[in-house]
Design a protein around this motif. Structure first.
Motif, PDB file in Angstrom:
ATOM      1  N   PHE A  34       0.883  -1.060   0.527  1.00 12.98           N
ATOM      2  CA  PHE A  34      -0.320   0.569  -0.063  1.00 12.98           C
ATOM      3  C   PHE A  34       0.878   1.159   0.120  1.00 12.98           C
ATOM      4  O   PHE A  34       1.860   1.478   0.474  1.00 12.98           O
ATOM      5  N   LEU A  44      -4.810   8.771   7.529  1.00 14.60           N
ATOM      6  CA  LEU A  44      -4.275   8.018   6.184  1.00 14.60           C
ATOM      7  C   LEU A  44      -5.028   8.642   5.272  1.00 14.60           C
ATOM      8  O   LEU A  44      -6.573   7.535   5.223  1.00 14.60           O
ATOM      9  N   PHE A  51      -2.756  -5.916  -4.861  1.00 15.44           N
ATOM     10  CA  PHE A  51      -2.751  -7.202  -3.739  1.00 15.44           C
ATOM     11  C   PHE A  51      -1.970  -8.428  -4.359  1.00 15.44           C
ATOM     12  O   PHE A  51      -1.649  -9.689  -4.276  1.00 15.44           O
ATOM     13  N   PRO A  97      -5.381 -11.417   4.794  1.00 16.23           N
ATOM     14  CA  PRO A  97      -5.829 -11.111   5.827  1.00 16.23           C
ATOM     15  C   PRO A  97      -6.604 -12.781   5.925  1.00 16.23           C
ATOM     16  O   PRO A  97      -6.798 -13.053   7.005  1.00 16.23           O
ATOM     17  N   ARG A  98      -7.563 -13.009   4.584  1.00 12.17           N
ATOM     18  CA  ARG A  98      -7.678 -14.182   4.921  1.00 12.17           C
ATOM     19  C   ARG A  98      -7.101 -15.547   4.604  1.00 12.17           C
ATOM     20  O   ARG A  98      -7.378 -16.991   5.042  1.00 12.17           O
TER      21      ARG A  98
ATOM     22  N   THR B  32     -13.358  -5.162  13.139  1.00 14.32           N
ATOM     23  CA  THR B  32     -11.919  -5.420  13.688  1.00 14.32           C
ATOM     24  C   THR B  32     -11.696  -3.424  13.432  1.00 14.32           C
ATOM     25  O   THR B  32     -11.515  -3.774  12.537  1.00 14.32           O
ATOM     26  N   PHE B  34      -8.332  -1.487  14.181  1.00 16.06           N
ATOM     27  CA  PHE B  34      -7.010  -1.049  14.808  1.00 16.06           C
ATOM     28  C   PHE B  34      -6.461   0.297  15.450  1.00 16.06           C
ATOM     29  O   PHE B  34      -7.045   1.071  15.406  1.00 16.06           O
ATOM     30  N   ILE B  93      -3.789   7.497  15.778  1.00 19.23           N
ATOM     31  CA  ILE B  93      -4.950   6.843  14.264  1.00 19.23           C
ATOM     32  C   ILE B  93      -6.119   5.756  14.765  1.00 19.23           C
ATOM     33  O   ILE B  93      -4.893   4.664  14.885  1.00 19.23           O
ATOM     34  N   ARG B  97     -11.896  -2.121   9.563  1.00 16.98           N
ATOM     35  CA  ARG B  97     -11.894  -3.392   8.266  1.00 16.98           C
ATOM     36  C   ARG B  97     -13.483  -3.525   7.385  1.00 16.98           C
ATOM     37  O   ARG B  97     -13.996  -4.095   8.666  1.00 16.98           O
ATOM     38  N   GLY B 102     -12.764  -7.702   2.109  1.00 16.58           N
ATOM     39  CA  GLY B 102     -11.946  -6.812   1.030  1.00 16.58           C
ATOM     40  C   GLY B 102     -11.122  -6.819   2.201  1.00 16.58           C
ATOM     41  O   GLY B 102     -11.320  -7.037   3.649  1.00 16.58           O
ATOM     42  N   ASP B 103      -9.494  -6.087   1.941  1.00 19.26           N
ATOM     43  CA  ASP B 103      -8.275  -6.412   2.031  1.00 19.26           C
ATOM     44  C   ASP B 103      -8.593  -4.956   2.035  1.00 19.26           C
ATOM     45  O   ASP B 103      -6.586  -4.997   2.869  1.00 19.26           O
ATOM     46  N   GLU B 104      -8.323  -3.845   2.429  1.00 26.40           N
ATOM     47  CA  GLU B 104      -8.296  -2.783   3.169  1.00 26.40           C
ATOM     48  C   GLU B 104      -8.178  -2.364   4.266  1.00 26.40           C
ATOM     49  O   GLU B 104      -9.566  -2.330   4.494  1.00 26.40           O
ATOM     50  N   GLN B 105      -8.158  -1.278   5.565  1.00 19.90           N
ATOM     51  CA  GLN B 105      -8.058  -0.207   6.312  1.00 19.90           C
ATOM     52  C   GLN B 105      -8.720   0.469   6.088  1.00 19.90           C
ATOM     53  O   GLN B 105      -7.757   1.217   5.126  1.00 19.90           O
ATOM     54  N   PHE B 107      -8.405   4.599   7.107  1.00 20.28           N
ATOM     55  CA  PHE B 107      -8.277   5.114   8.824  1.00 20.28           C
ATOM     56  C   PHE B 107      -9.438   6.456   8.666  1.00 20.28           C
ATOM     57  O   PHE B 107      -9.538   7.036   7.922  1.00 20.28           O
ATOM     58  N   GLY B 108      -9.375   6.585  10.412  1.00 19.94           N
ATOM     59  CA  GLY B 108      -9.714   7.680  10.579  1.00 19.94           C
ATOM     60  C   GLY B 108      -8.795   9.322  10.301  1.00 19.94           C
ATOM     61  O   GLY B 108      -7.563   8.974  10.013  1.00 19.94           O
TER      62      GLY B 108
END
Lengths: 117, 116
Positions: A34, A44, A51, A97-98, B32, B34, B93, B97, B102-105, B107-108
């Motif tokens: 990323f 951010l 991927f 993740p999976r 989840t 973080f 911060i 997810r 999906g595999d993206e986080q 962010f706040g």
């Protein structure tokens, strides 16, 4: 050990010039990669991600990055920099993740971009 | 879509007091979340992973009793800095997810904590 290295702490470019920000990673599994941008005092924003598939990925704001497995690199590029691109840029690596039951992202130390006239 | 908010955006408190920071996913549900900490001009360091309905998983070196995390619902996680001291001053911060995959986080915007 899992790590992300951004060799350039600070880069200065002229408005309209091309940009390349370097990122090297060390990761024991298939990496998810990323690039994020952070403006002062802000959170951010995701620029792009890799991927799988085409190793050249396009992102927002005209950015692109190329994944090179042989070099363990994921460098960020932009052909023509704008004033608004001045910010901190972070490269990050994670595992799918999976597959690995983890969402943990490891961030590089960041590269601060300054844009001059 | 995929907006994460944090409240407050900044807080100043006296040493010894406790401060609660909220992280909300506004338009999606997150099993989840973080919590990261960022020192000035440094990178983000993961503090803990917060799972809805269960105890948080803390990274090595992070004091569980110092940084209390609660993930009471699929859209809210809170971080409480207990008995704050000046060395706890930092930018906190959160990210989340989407439960749908999906595999993206996401962010706040972060919370700036200053402890006097």
């Amino acid at each position: 050990a899992q790590s992300v290295t951004q060799p350039d702490i600070h880069i200065t470019v002229s408005k309209g010039a091309s940009l390349e920000l370097r990122c090297n990673y060390s990761y024991g599994a298939t990496p998810y990669l990323f690039w994020y941008v952070q403006s002062p005092g802000q959170g951010l924003q995701l620029l792009l991600k890799y991927f799988s598939g085409d190793t050249l990925v396009q992102g927002i704001k005209g950015f692109e990055a190329e994944f090179k497995r042989s070099q363990s690199s994921f460098n960020l590029r932009k052909p023509s920099v704008h004033w608004s691109d001045a910010a901190e840029y972070f490269c990050a690596v994670g595992a799918p993740p999976r597959e690995y039951n983890t969402d943990k992202l490891i961030f590089g130390t960041g590269t601060r971009l300054q844009v001059f006239p | 879509g995929a907006v994460v908010s944090q409240h407050p955006s900044w807080v100043i408190c006296k040493s010894g007091t406790s401060v609660k920071i909220e992280c909300r996913s506004l338009d999606f549900q997150a099993t989840t979340m973080f919590w990261y900490r960022q020192f000035p001009k440094q990178s983000l360091m993961l503090m803990a992973t917060s799972n809805e309905g269960s105890k948080a998983t803390y990274e090595q070196g992070v004091e569980k009793d110092k940084f209390l995390i609660n993930h009471a619902s699929l859209t809210l996680s809170t971080l409480t800095v207990t008995s704050a001291h000046p060395e706890d001053s930092s930018f906190y911060i959160c990210s989340a997810r989407d439960i749908r995959g999906g595999d993206e986080q996401f962010f706040g915007p972060g919370t700036r904590l200053t402890v006097l």
